[in-house]
Write an enzyme that holds these catalytic residues in place. Structure first.
Site, short mmCIF file in Angstrom:
data_model
loop_
_atom_site.label_atom_id
_atom_site.label_comp_id
_atom_site.label_asym_id
_atom_site.label_seq_id
_atom_site.Cartn_x
_atom_site.Cartn_y
_atom_site.Cartn_z
N SER A 135 -3.96 -0.48 7.19
CA SER A 135 -4.76 -0.32 8.43
C SER A 135 -4.20 -1.69 8.96
CB SER A 135 -6.20 -0.20 8.33
OG SER A 135 -7.38 -0.22 9.97
N LYS A 161 -1.64 2.25 9.19
CA LYS A 161 -2.80 2.55 11.17
C LYS A 161 -2.12 1.53 12.18
CE LYS A 161 -7.87 3.22 10.53
NZ LYS A 161 -8.61 3.69 10.64
N LYS A 163 -4.23 -0.05 15.27
CA LYS A 163 -4.90 -0.11 15.89
C LYS A 163 -4.98 -0.37 17.69
CE LYS A 163 -8.17 -0.48 12.72
NZ LYS A 163 -10.17 0.23 12.94
N ASP A 188 -5.86 4.34 15.71
CA ASP A 188 -7.11 4.47 15.61
C ASP A 188 -7.76 3.35 16.84
OD1 ASP A 188 -9.72 4.60 15.45
OD2 ASP A 188 -9.69 3.52 13.62
N GLU A 213 -7.00 9.04 16.04
CA GLU A 213 -8.35 8.38 15.23
C GLU A 213 -8.91 8.31 16.28
OE1 GLU A 213 -8.67 6.14 11.82
OE2 GLU A 213 -10.74 6.46 11.98
N ASP A 238 -13.80 10.11 13.46
CA ASP A 238 -14.32 8.61 12.16
C ASP A 238 -16.45 8.91 13.04
OD1 ASP A 238 -15.27 6.46 11.04
OD2 ASP A 238 -13.76 5.65 11.88
N LYS A 262 -15.61 8.38 5.27
CA LYS A 262 -15.92 6.66 5.08
C LYS A 262 -17.82 7.53 4.37
CE LYS A 262 -14.32 4.34 8.07
NZ LYS A 262 -14.58 3.32 9.63
N GLY A 290 -11.96 3.27 5.54
CA GLY A 290 -12.16 1.99 4.43
C GLY A 290 -13.04 1.05 5.56
O1 NPG Z 1 -8.83 -1.15 4.98
O2 NPG Z 1 -11.09 -1.46 4.72
C1 NPG Z 1 -9.63 -1.19 5.32
C2 NPG Z 1 -9.66 -1.44 6.92
C3 NPG Z 1 -9.44 -0.33 7.60
O3 NPG Z 1 -9.32 -0.18 10.46
C4 NPG Z 1 -9.79 0.13 8.69
N1 NPG Z 1 -11.93 0.25 9.13
O4 NPG Z 1 -12.61 1.61 12.06
O5 NPG Z 1 -12.54 2.79 10.42
C5 NPG Z 1 -11.78 1.46 11.13
C6 NPG Z 1 -12.17 0.09 11.35
C7 NPG Z 1 -13.20 -0.54 10.71
C8 NPG Z 1 -13.24 -2.03 9.97
C9 NPG Z 1 -14.65 -0.77 11.40
C10 NPG Z 1 -14.24 -2.74 9.46
C11 NPG Z 1 -15.69 -1.73 10.52
C12 NPG Z 1 -15.69 -2.43 10.17
#
Ligand code: NPG
Length: 373
Positions: A135, A161, A163, A188, A213, A238, A262, A290
């Protein structure tokens, strides 16, 4: 097993790369690490709540409070023989799934260790490797993003992925698609759009994305069904899925074609597995999200992702994508085929570097408190 001791510690770790989403940017990550001791064995869990209430209402502060005052007292000195009993004991406490999950994870690790079984098998997982995705946060420029993607693909990651947020969406995805026409790609939005932004999604519909997402409200399921009906690309939920009942409702009204599970967001591995089962029964694939976890949280995620309906690569990257040095040994490493190996030792299957944890610790407490000498 009788729970003899529960330890709560807050740690701070520097991220290798600053991580920016539609709700903010972070360069360090704070985490509450929970340790439970019983019968000479130890289990670990990690709370995924952030420093501020941006992704969810839970924070490091609220989770510590709820763990200390309400959750730990319900387990300490009690006999716990199955992870389901943890949920039963927590049932009178409303909300706070991230705090609940942290302690539930530690009990899963403990019970799997007591059984001499890897957590993945203990959960019903079947795979010994899980597909790894990456991501990538919002970058200062398009060139920086393209370079970052290039680097990760070179390392072997299987899907990317991105953002997105208003102003960093269609133009960015178009440029990435042009440069990497075949890469499995998804976006996402972390709830940054409204149904009125339909035009943005209609344009994104042309880029052969694996999914979009959480485009709409963090607590919305209904409007996502309206948007999904107008798009070819699958939506993925999510933030707005907290329970198996939420998942059933979302699938029933056609809000999405895939769900990001998650375990920290949904209160633990029992509920995560229930959501997996609801989706599996309806032929809907899931993947494991994650939250920039340390190796402790990652180990729980990887074990979960070994269940059969995790059919898409997750936000499960190698330890070095997040931290220069992880708190577990061995750290998670990317296999040449773009997978992470599911640890095969008992419990989470990795050992926790307590010395490093001590160095990263900002605050520390035990339940019961240590006796005065
Ligand atoms: O690889 O752990 C990872 C990050 C994946 O994009 C990711 N997480 O919105 O899903 C999400 C985002 C996130 C990260 C959300 C940190 C909240 C805190």
């Amino acid at each position: 097993m009788r729970i003899e001791r529960i330890e709560l510690r807050t740690i701070r770790m520097d991220l290798v790369h600053r991580f920016e989403t539609s709700f903010g940017a972070e360069s360090t990550r704070h985490a509450v690490i929970v340790r439970v001791d019983a019968g000479g064995l130890t289990g670990y869990g990690e709370c995924v709540a952030g420093l501020g209430p941006w992704y969810s209402y839970e924070t490091v502060g609220t989770s510590l409070h709820v763990l200390r005052e309400y959750l730990a007292p319900r387990l300490i000195g009690q006999d716990v023989d199955s992870p389901e009993q943890v949920g039963d004991r927590f049932a009178p406490i409303r909300g706070h799934p991230m705090a609940k999950a942290a302690l539930e994870f530690a009990v899963w690790d403990l019970l799997a260790r007591a059984a001499g079984t890897p957590l993945a098998r203990f959960l019903g997982g079947e795979r010994d490797r899980v597909d790894s995705g990456v991501s990538i946060g919002i970058q200062p420029s398009l060139d920086a993003l393209l370079e970052r993607i290039d680097g990760f693909l070179g390392q072997g990651y299987r899907r990317v992925k991105l953002k997105i947020k208003p102003g960093w969406d269609v133009r960015v995805v178009a440029a990435v698609r042009e440069r990497f026409p075949d890469v499995p790609l998804m976006v996402d939005a972390n709830s940054a759009y409204r149904l009125d932004d339909l035009d943005v999604f209609r344009q994104l519909d042309d880029f052969d994305l694996l999914m979009i997402e959480q485009p709409l409200g963090h607590d919305d399921i209904y409007e996502h069904s309206k948007l999904q009906a107008r798009l070819r690309t699958r939506l993925c939920l999510d933030e707005s899925i907290h329970t198996a009942a939420d998942a059933r409702f979302a699938l029933e009204i056609g809000s999405c074609g895939v769900i990001n599970i998650k375990p920290g967001r949904v209160g633990g591995l029992v509920e995560a597995r229930a959501i997996h089962d609801v989706c599996r029964a309806r032929g809907i694939p899931v993947w494991c999200g994650g939250m920039l976890e340390t190796g402790i949280g990652r180990a729980h995620n990887v074990a979960l992702a070994s269940l059969p309906n995790f059919r898409l690569p997750g936000d499960l990257s190698a330890s070095d994508r997040y931290y220069a040095r992880d708190v577990i040994d061995p750290p998670f490493a990317l296999n040449p085929d773009g997978t992470l190996s599911v640890p095969s030792g008992p419990g989470i299957g990795v050992s926790v570097d307590e010395e490093l944890l001590d160095r990263l610790t900002l605050s520390h407490e035990t339940i019961p408190p240590p006796r005065a000498p």
